[in-house]
Design an enzyme around this catalytic site. Structure first.
Site, PDB file in Angstrom:
ATOM      1  N   CYS A 181       1.813  57.816  30.334  1.00 31.65           N
ATOM      2  CA  CYS A 181       1.623  58.454  30.958  1.00 31.65           C
ATOM      3  C   CYS A 181       0.083  58.319  31.888  1.00 31.65           C
ATOM      4  O   CYS A 181      -0.303  59.878  31.966  1.00 31.65           O
ATOM      5  CB  CYS A 181       2.142  59.936  31.682  1.00 31.65           C
ATOM      6  SG  CYS A 181       2.553  60.588  33.526  1.00 31.65           S
ATOM      7  N   CYS A 230      -0.358  61.711  34.520  1.00 27.81           N
ATOM      8  CA  CYS A 230      -0.547  63.096  33.655  1.00 27.81           C
ATOM      9  C   CYS A 230      -2.668  62.871  33.500  1.00 27.81           C
ATOM     10  O   CYS A 230      -2.839  63.728  33.620  1.00 27.81           O
ATOM     11  CB  CYS A 230       0.278  63.453  32.525  1.00 27.81           C
ATOM     12  SG  CYS A 230       1.905  62.417  32.970  1.00 27.81           S
ATOM     13  N   ASP A 231      -2.614  61.740  32.895  1.00 29.54           N
ATOM     14  CA  ASP A 231      -3.644  61.385  31.677  1.00 29.54           C
ATOM     15  C   ASP A 231      -4.875  61.358  32.404  1.00 29.54           C
ATOM     16  O   ASP A 231      -6.069  61.957  31.353  1.00 29.54           O
ATOM     17  CB  ASP A 231      -3.380  61.639  30.443  1.00 29.54           C
ATOM     18  CG  ASP A 231      -2.061  62.223  29.400  1.00 29.54           C
ATOM     19  OD1 ASP A 231      -1.886  63.903  29.695  1.00 29.54           O
ATOM     20  OD2 ASP A 231      -1.560  61.717  28.923  1.00 29.54           O
TER      21      ASP A 231
END
Ligand code: NDP
Length: 311
Positions: free
Chosen positions: A137, A140-141
């Site tokens: 992701c 997200c990261d």
């Protein structure tokens, strides 16, 4: 043991839409939100194609709004995940959190969605487990790799979208495409091809994720045409190769296709078991959009309502 009219499993756009419809139809729906409350959209940044938001909306915001809308009609939304089911009788049995709670439901709406796939390389799994630089992701990261060099594998719309997202944060993004062409739509592929700091390596497969056992430092790849091995320096390795439906739990009772998607009756949310319905990505390998998930969640709730009327 608790008896409910309508149990909804999963809390993505399909689950919340089913909850809104079921609650407004006085079906007193109970929803278990599952392992990833809000579903896949909680790991998406801008959603620009969900109708009704001319300026776009972030995935987490959209899910919060859907949750608030379901709660407005008194849908009972609970934390916890379903760990076992028994769909063999007229009333369906569902166990929550490994038997902590047993529910008997007259109707069940499955909206468990799909999860990211990984390559399955031992080195990939190692760094994924320890949080050492493997992710599925980018939204997200990606932030953790600001001004660094990363590698992303995949050639579909997700990979292109994530590569483009990463290109805005990272110094360089190397994209590994296993064939000599993209699977992504033309517009998405062109966008990455035109981005200066994205390098695309076609006919390239991942051999190993390299590092010091704690953190990723490079990706070893092989050119399938020349057979040549290369090491690409990278601190992050992003995997964007599609998703797997979350349906293992139901395999003993429901008809699944060869890749694990629940087979619904054409044009409806009905499964092969009376009183068990499905909405969203758990049954959709084709469209997989938030809006189609919401639409099929609505269909599943309407089908459940008609079913309960004859129960
Ligand atoms: P897809 O299934 O479309 O693509 C998966 C990609 O991963 C393919 O290019 C495939 O390669 C590659 N792949 C699979 N396994 C491996 C492997 N072991 N090694 C290397 N590469 C591998 O999944 P997506 O998640 O990209 O998209 C799913 C759906 O969601 C699609 O319908 C897509 O259009 C949609 N979507 C739409 C978006 C938008 O419109 N904004 C954004 C994101 C997704 P190969 O081509 O060689 O098979």
């Amino acid at each position: 043991m608790e008896i409910v009219d309508c149990l909804i499993i999963g809390s993505g756009p399909a689950g919340y839409t089913a909850a809104i419809y079921a609650a407004r139809a006085n079906m007193n729906p109970v929803m278990y939100r599952g392992m990833q409350p809000g579903g896949q959209l909680t790991t998406t940044n801008d959603v620009e194609n969900f109708p009704g938001y001319p300026e776009g909306i972030t995935g987490p915001e959209l899910m919060l709004q859907l949750e608030q809308q379901a709660k407005r009609f008194a849908a009972d939304i609970r934390d916890g995940w379903v760990t076992k089911v028994d769909f063999s009788g007229p009333t369906h049995k569902i166990w929550i959190n490994h038997g902590e709670k047993e529910i008997h439901a007259k109707s069940v709406i499955i909206c468990t969605g799909a999860s990211a796939k990984y390559l399955g390389l031992p080195s990939e799994q190692h760094y994924l487990k320890i949080g050492g630089g493997v992710s599925a992701c980018a939204v997200c990261d990606g932030f953790f790799y600001k001004n660094q060099e990363v590698v992303i594998v995949g050639a579909g719309d997700s990979a292109c979208e994530e590569a483009h997202y990463l290109s805005k944060l990272c110094k360089k993004v190397t994209m590994l495409v296993r064939k000599d062409e993209f699977r992504a739509s033309k517009i998405m592929a062109e966008r990455v091809q035109q981005t200066e700091n994205i390098e695309i390596l076609f006919n390239t497969e991942t051999i190993e994720v390299l590092g010091d056992n704690q953190l990723v430092s490079a990706i070893k790849v092989k050119n399938k045409v020349t057979g040549m091995h290369t090491e690409i320096p990278a601190t992050g390795f992003f995997v964007a190769i599609g998703h797997q439906p979350n349906t293992d739990l139901f395999a003993a009772y429901l008809d699944l296709d060869e890749t694990g998607y629940i087979i619904n009756q054409p044009g409806s949310g009905k499964t092969n078991v009376a009183g068990v319905f499905v909405g969203g990505d758990a049954a959709d390998h084709q469209y997989r959009q938030a809006i189609t998930a919401a639409g099929s969640g609505c269909m599943a709730a309407l089908d459940a309502e008609r079913y309960l009327a004859t129960f």
